[in-house]
Scaffold this active site. Sequence first.
Site, mmCIF file in Angstrom:
data_model
loop_
_atom_site.group_PDB
_atom_site.id
_atom_site.type_symbol
_atom_site.label_atom_id
_atom_site.label_comp_id
_atom_site.label_asym_id
_atom_site.label_seq_id
_atom_site.Cartn_x
_atom_site.Cartn_y
_atom_site.Cartn_z
ATOM 1 N N GLU A 1 1.027 -1.136 -0.348
ATOM 2 C CA GLU A 1 -0.059 -0.170 0.329
ATOM 3 C C GLU A 1 1.230 1.362 -0.203
ATOM 4 O O GLU A 1 1.413 1.660 0.840
ATOM 5 C CB GLU A 1 -0.835 -0.210 1.494
ATOM 6 N N ASP B 1 -1.735 -2.360 5.369
ATOM 7 C CA ASP B 1 -1.368 -1.539 6.688
ATOM 8 C C ASP B 1 -2.316 -2.076 8.181
ATOM 9 O O ASP B 1 -3.607 -2.274 7.625
ATOM 10 C CB ASP B 1 -1.171 0.249 6.978
ATOM 11 N N ASP C 1 -4.080 -0.692 9.621
ATOM 12 C CA ASP C 1 -4.846 0.459 10.306
ATOM 13 C C ASP C 1 -6.220 0.682 9.182
ATOM 14 O O ASP C 1 -6.914 -0.030 8.270
ATOM 15 C CB ASP C 1 -4.770 1.827 9.619
ATOM 16 N N ASP D 1 -7.578 2.576 6.837
ATOM 17 C CA ASP D 1 -7.633 2.602 5.084
ATOM 18 C C ASP D 1 -6.738 0.055 4.582
ATOM 19 O O ASP D 1 -7.307 0.106 3.369
ATOM 20 C CB ASP D 1 -6.554 3.273 5.367
#
Length: 698
Positions: free
Chosen positions: A447, A520, A522, A524
């Site tokens: 990403e 990641d 998180d 997103d």
Amino acid sequence: MAKKDEKIDGYGAEDIVVLEGLEPVRKRPGMYIGSTGPEGLHHLIWEIFDNSRDEAMGGFANHIEVVLLPGNRVRVVDNGRGIPTDIHAKTKVSALETIMTTLHAGGKFEGKSYKVSGGLHGVGASVVNALSVHTEVRVHRDGAVHMQQYERGKRVAPVKKVGTTKFRGTIVTFEPDLEIFKEINFNWNQIVSHLRQQAYLVKGLQIVIIDASKYEGKLKLDDIVFMQDLELEVPSMTFYFDGGLVSLVRFYNQHQKPVHKNICYVEKEVDDVSVEVAFQYIDDISSRELAFANNTYNAEGGTHVTGFRTALTRRINDYARKNNFLKESDENFTADDVREGLTSAISVKLREIQFEGQTKGKLGSVEARGAVEKVFGEALALFMEENPDDARAIVNKVILALRARKAAKAAKDSVLRKGALEGLTLPGKLADCQSNKAEDSELFIVEGDSAGGSSKQGRDRRTQAILPLKGKILNVERARLDRMLESNEIKSLVIALGVGIGDVFDLSKLRYHKIIIATDADVDGAHIRALLLTLFYRYFKAVIDGGFIYIAQPPLYKIKRGKEVTYAYSEEEKIAFLGKDVSLLEVVEEEVESSLRPSRESADSKLKVGSKEEEPEEEADTKKRAPKISLQRYKGLGEMNPEELWETTMDPKSRILKQVTIEDAVDADKAFDVLMGEDVSARKSFIQSNAKMANIDA
Ligand code: 28F
């Protein structure tokens, strides 16, 4: 006693045949429960639960409770007839003991008292017993409580009467053996979703699930039947659906826009096959098909699904012709046209069941096909006659799908002609590997550019390729194939994969046999992962089926104790590594979050905590100097330097990869609808309830 059982329930202890000890189970557990990993561990619960559920399906029980207890124990209770405890004339042991300590054929499941067999059911209890350090069964039956305990499958003593009771039922408590299972970690969400599904499949059955595993008070359970009555302050869930598959379809469609009001439903038995089907169309292009045979989920469908599709296509075409939705010159709707936007659930029950291949993923029994085609076909025709509004809405939806299919094909043909994919020039963003053997090659989908940078430097360029993708790629939810092809991000991915798309899809052209999604930890990251899984599920399913998709497991923390470096891949691991320093750390870590949070650029920014260099007064004399401890939290791959990334996430020798199963993709697909759909409150609550799991700050 045996006589009495036989008269009341049609069964006596003499019905059990073919006995064999449990040694083979401990020798080769995988043969009996699939694996000794998390799936196998949960399988133990399903086996015991299945016996309770079979009692319920026979009409003898309507309440099952599954409880996680402290000390890795699981307790399952039903209010069925209770396993017979009378002594067998010949073997001189009770039916209970035989069931628990031998690999038996399971008389109960050979079609006498149960119309329907679950294949291996009934051998389950002894397998669970063999793989548990300790098991206890309490049977409430005919006013008496009988009890027997076992250690690693061997009885501790004969069955003993331990009390009297007004209740009827069976209580099984077991503790999986750490000699067999590397790790005992029951997954609450997995248990809840499995048992929810089971509740849909057995109408009128109440299933209570309680997580008392972290309960700290005293639990004296010897005289307790249902722990629900204790009203402990612990997490619990109750499922009860009197709608059966109607409830299941309603659950799946709860955040969607239905195309028609009524859910079409039928339940009927023909030729010894019992068939239950429910469906409803929603305003969407994807479809959700849930198929079960003898209450086992079939991820890959099978004969029942074929029967369903045949009937659906034929009956909708018939109706559309008869009512002039289709003119004489019009071509028929295809099976794909009638599937768009469909949520369907099919459940069949058969006396003898055959699966295709090794797993139970695909039903092979041929009789299921004809039975579903007949039962469902007739029901659908009747449904459309009786509900003309629903029928009209369905046919109009299918007509839309047909038009869209033709438009999409035309658009795709033109895109292909224009050479969007045909040139097959690999995208510039792709840092390809040197090997051109797909078996050796891996594609890391990362990403953003910073993760792309470190992973390009950290990789083994002979076999590892890197494709960095931009944040939010594209909302594929409502986009069609042609629209999706227009996105450069997706185009890069498709070209990198090499398999083509749609009609030109060819799995043998796959350029990498490991496609590793490394996003990641998180919101997103979770988003992009769900999106990629959804994309694969909807457009490249064969790549998932082939087992080519993986999810990387980057560490969440780097912990330094003096010179020694460890990585923690979960909160639990972090706590385990830090041990008693944890309370101190928790506080400091919190502060980082709000103020000292390391910037993305400074991959090496560390936080010094728990340093005991300035000794507090009292501790000075207690110990020699404790090593300096530092904790770094990784919020994304971009925060790791190339060496760290290689060591923790990319090196085949030390990394952890999670292979994506079709079930994972189905979950993502479902989550995706919530994330991308129009229901804002559903999206919010999804993100909130998954925030902790995904380790994000919502
Ligand atoms: C918590 C787990 O295992 N429940 C079960 C029964 C009831 C019968 C049964 C089970 C007897 C002779 C095999 C009772 N009365 N819960 C459970 N409830 N097994 S397992 O019978 C097993 C057969 O051979 C039962 C009359 N018939 C059957």
